[in-house]
Write a protein that holds these residues in place. Structure first.
Motif, PDB file in Angstrom:
ATOM      1  N   UNK A 144       9.886  21.111   2.238  1.00 27.89           N
ATOM      2  CA  UNK A 144       9.455  21.541   1.012  1.00 27.89           C
ATOM      3  C   UNK A 144      10.271  20.467   0.145  1.00 27.89           C
ATOM      4  N   UNK A 145       9.424  20.116  -1.253  1.00 28.18           N
ATOM      5  CA  UNK A 145      10.064  18.654  -2.161  1.00 28.18           C
ATOM      6  C   UNK A 145      10.056  20.169  -2.628  1.00 28.18           C
ATOM      7  N   UNK A 146      11.738  19.525  -3.285  1.00 24.99           N
ATOM      8  CA  UNK A 146      12.302  19.806  -4.619  1.00 24.99           C
ATOM      9  C   UNK A 146      11.794  19.724  -6.003  1.00 24.99           C
ATOM     10  N   UNK A 147      12.717  21.003  -6.092  1.00 23.87           N
ATOM     11  CA  UNK A 147      11.164  20.256  -7.807  1.00 23.87           C
ATOM     12  C   UNK A 147      12.578  20.037  -8.679  1.00 23.87           C
ATOM     13  N   UNK A 148      11.408  18.406  -8.933  1.00 25.34           N
ATOM     14  CA  UNK A 148      12.264  17.113  -9.748  1.00 25.34           C
ATOM     15  C   UNK A 148      11.692  16.360  -8.707  1.00 25.34           C
ATOM     16  N   UNK A 149      11.149  16.767  -8.259  1.00 28.21           N
ATOM     17  CA  UNK A 149      11.563  15.395  -7.268  1.00 28.21           C
ATOM     18  C   UNK A 149      10.216  14.890  -6.618  1.00 28.21           C
ATOM     19  N   UNK A 150       9.875  13.441  -6.860  1.00 24.95           N
ATOM     20  CA  UNK A 150       9.446  12.720  -6.868  1.00 24.95           C
ATOM     21  C   UNK A 150       8.898  12.433  -5.711  1.00 24.95           C
ATOM     22  N   UNK A 177       1.518  -1.018   0.301  1.00 28.08           N
ATOM     23  CA  UNK A 177      -0.623   0.034   0.146  1.00 28.08           C
ATOM     24  C   UNK A 177       1.299   1.067  -0.322  1.00 28.08           C
ATOM     25  N   UNK A 178       1.072   2.069  -0.934  1.00 33.59           N
ATOM     26  CA  UNK A 178       1.419   3.798  -0.948  1.00 33.59           C
ATOM     27  C   UNK A 178       0.316   4.768  -2.179  1.00 33.59           C
ATOM     28  N   UNK A 179       1.037   5.589  -1.226  1.00 33.27           N
ATOM     29  CA  UNK A 179       0.411   6.788  -1.975  1.00 33.27           C
ATOM     30  C   UNK A 179       1.442   8.331  -2.755  1.00 33.27           C
ATOM     31  N   UNK A 180       1.093   8.154  -3.824  1.00 30.15           N
ATOM     32  CA  UNK A 180       1.635   8.903  -4.740  1.00 30.15           C
ATOM     33  C   UNK A 180       1.349  10.038  -4.649  1.00 30.15           C
ATOM     34  N   UNK A 181       2.528  11.039  -4.553  1.00 29.80           N
ATOM     35  CA  UNK A 181       1.924  12.696  -3.758  1.00 29.80           C
ATOM     36  C   UNK A 181       2.998  14.010  -4.552  1.00 29.80           C
ATOM     37  N   UNK A 182       1.390  13.952  -5.889  1.00 29.97           N
ATOM     38  CA  UNK A 182       2.866  15.098  -7.007  1.00 29.97           C
ATOM     39  C   UNK A 182       2.744  16.109  -5.620  1.00 29.97           C
ATOM     40  N   UNK A 183       3.481  17.526  -6.140  1.00 31.52           N
ATOM     41  CA  UNK A 183       3.817  18.754  -6.339  1.00 31.52           C
ATOM     42  C   UNK A 183       2.359  19.166  -5.900  1.00 31.52           C
ATOM     43  N   UNK A 184       1.363  19.438  -6.632  1.00 31.78           N
ATOM     44  CA  UNK A 184      -0.033  20.072  -6.282  1.00 31.78           C
ATOM     45  C   UNK A 184      -0.583  19.814  -4.297  1.00 31.78           C
ATOM     46  N   UNK A 185       0.188  18.729  -4.474  1.00 35.96           N
ATOM     47  CA  UNK A 185      -1.526  18.060  -3.410  1.00 35.96           C
ATOM     48  C   UNK A 185       0.230  17.987  -2.372  1.00 35.96           C
ATOM     49  N   UNK A 186       0.959  18.047  -2.233  1.00 35.39           N
ATOM     50  CA  UNK A 186       2.383  17.004  -1.721  1.00 35.39           C
ATOM     51  C   UNK A 186       2.027  18.319  -0.243  1.00 35.39           C
ATOM     52  N   UNK A 187       2.142  19.357  -0.129  1.00 36.25           N
ATOM     53  CA  UNK A 187       1.745  20.409   1.566  1.00 36.25           C
ATOM     54  C   UNK A 187       1.052  20.308   1.890  1.00 36.25           C
TER      55      UNK A 187
END
Ligand SMILES: Cc1cc2nc3c(=O)[nH]c(=O)nc-3n(C[C@H](O)[C@H](O)[C@H](O)COP(=O)(O)OP(=O)(O)OC[C@H]3O[C@@H](n4cnc5c(N)ncnc54)[C@H](O)[C@@H]3O)c2cc1C
Ligand SMILES: O=C(O)[C@@H]1CCCC=N1
Length: 388
Positions: free
Chosen positions: A132-138, A115-125
């Motif tokens: 702070x998720x770096x630009x280009x980081x998944x 079980x895992x959840x992928x967090x895109x930049x728009x929902x990360x925070x």
């Protein structure tokens, strides 16, 4: 010097791996002696401290696969002893989206249906505040992951071992090993004999193995275990359900940086660099290199703005690294009744229960429950440091 008895098996080293091995042997009604050089509990090896990460997020399928059963064994020990050893927090994995490390972890989780959840930049925070998720980081979260209570684990597993009739002799350093059909083990206090021997001596593995004519390509490094103060107390805490994290690589470093939510020291979050400088385990405190701390300070200032980028506490711990960072779980090449568990390379704690089971199987001459080829000694044959 006294001659002090015969055993089915002697286990050298009461860290996490030796303690779980001894416990598994006692469960199989084997008369087992666990020898430890220091007075227990101690903080000179690799298994001390309050917390460790447990996770299924790995680059290699074989580790993720072993962790499936390992979680069950952790739960069994908890219920058998009536003690809480694990708290689920999830593990946030961050790293360059297109990098091999990050993609391998994602693939392994998907392949093994973890079980895992992928967090895109728009929902990360929304999900992970104060990072702070770096630009280009998944970013993804292995939701099965969490924190193991390390010191409590050792106390529990050693206690269960003793309840099963196992004998622990601490403050008793092994000084010599004489291999043979019956192995003779000399300590600072006495002499013991056993049908089989398991060596789980952590950073001291090569010092002990020298008595058996074997040297493995192991490197011992000192880790600066750093705790960082929260600007707002509790903002990265376990109580607020902040996850553990691993940053696979970043601007400051190609080496993993990892952290655990604040818990053991209220208001302080543990964030460490997954590498250290070479040391002799008996001279640990003479190694004073702090270049890793500078890297952590830059990373924390950039990515964890809610922490003061100056460590409030620095403790010490040792890693025993193999060249490929995979473990050694094997028979001694010259003696089939001597089994070696070594080189846990800074990620072995979570595997304690399954490593105990596997080393027990090897020492009883049983077929191991998993394919141990990634952990065989012969993989080092071409390496310069090994004398096989
Ligand atoms: C800072 C840090 C963070 C870590 N984080 C994680 C994590 O988050 N998750 C994870 O899974 N793993 C983690 N690890 C790795 C994990 O803790 C180790 O892989 C594990 O503790 C190794 O255990 P061990 O039993 O092999 O070694 P040790 O704990 O060092 O045990 C070896 C024992 O053998 C004894 N011994 C040695 N020589 C002799 C002798 N001659 N006679 C008698 N006794 C002897 C020693 O005194 C020692 O007690 C971390 C490690 C460190 C240092
Ligand atoms: O084993 C672990 O989970 C930790 C975190 C990543 C690097 C090493 N230890």
């Amino acid at each position: 010097m006294s001659t002090s008895g015969d055993f089915d098996c002697i286990v050298i080293g009461a860290g996490v791996q030796g303690s779980f091995t001894a416990y598994q042997l006692a469960k199989k009604n084997k008369k087992t002696l666990l020898l430890e050089q220091f007075v227990l509990p101690h903080s000179r090896g690799s298994s001390h401290g309050q917390t460790r990460i447990i996770r299924k997020a790995y680059e290699q399928n074989f580790y993720t696969h072993m962790m499936e059963e390992c979680y069950e064994l952790w739960a069994q020990l908890e219920s058998e002893a009536g003690v809480k050893l694990y708290r689920q927090t999830g593990l946030l994995v961050m790293g360059p989206e297109k990098s091999e490390n990050y993609q391998n972890i994602k693939d392994t989780l998907q392949t093994n249906k973890v079980p895992m959840v992928v967090l895109t930049h728009d929902i990360f925070s929304q999900h992970i505040p104060n990072v702070n998720l770096a630009k280009g980081d998944g970013a993804l979260v292995d939701t099965t992951a969490g924190v193991l209570f390390a010191d409590r684990t050792l106390k529990t597993v050693q206690g269960q071992f003793q309840k099963l009739g196992g004998v622990i002799r601490d403050n008793e350093k092994v000084t010599d090993i004489k291999p043979g059909p019956v192995v003779r083990v000399s300590t600072s206090v006495g002499v013991y004999h056993a049908k089989s021997l398991v060596i789980t001596a952590g950073p001291w593995a090569n010092k002990l193995l020298a008595n058996t004519g074997l040297q493995l390509p192991l490197e011992v490094v000192k880790i600066n275990v750093c705790y960082w103060k929260e600007k707002v107390p509790g903002s990265y805490s376990m109580k607020q359900r902040f996850p553990c994290f691993v940053q696979t690589e970043c601007l400051e470093s190609k080496v993993h940086i990892y952290g655990l939510p604040s818990n053991e020291y209220p208001g302080l979050m543990k964030v460490c660099y997954h590498m250290g400088s070479k040391t002799d385990p008996d001279q640990r405190d003479l190694q004073k290199d702090r270049s890793d701390i500078e890297i952590l300070q830059h990373y924390i200032a950039r990515c964890f703005p809610g922490l003061i980028p100056e460590p409030a506490i620095v403790e010490s711990c040792l890693y025993t690294l193999t060249p490929d960072h995979h473990f050694v779980l094997d028979y001694h090449p010259a003696y089939s009744n001597i089994v070696i568990g070594a080189g846990f390379s800074g990620h072995g704690f979570k595997f304690g229960p399954i490593i105990g089971k596997l080393l027990c199987e090897l020492s009883l001459g049983e077929v191991p429950s998993y394919d141990l080829s990634p952990f065989h000694i012969r993989r080092f044959q071409s390496k310069r440091n090994s004398a096989l």
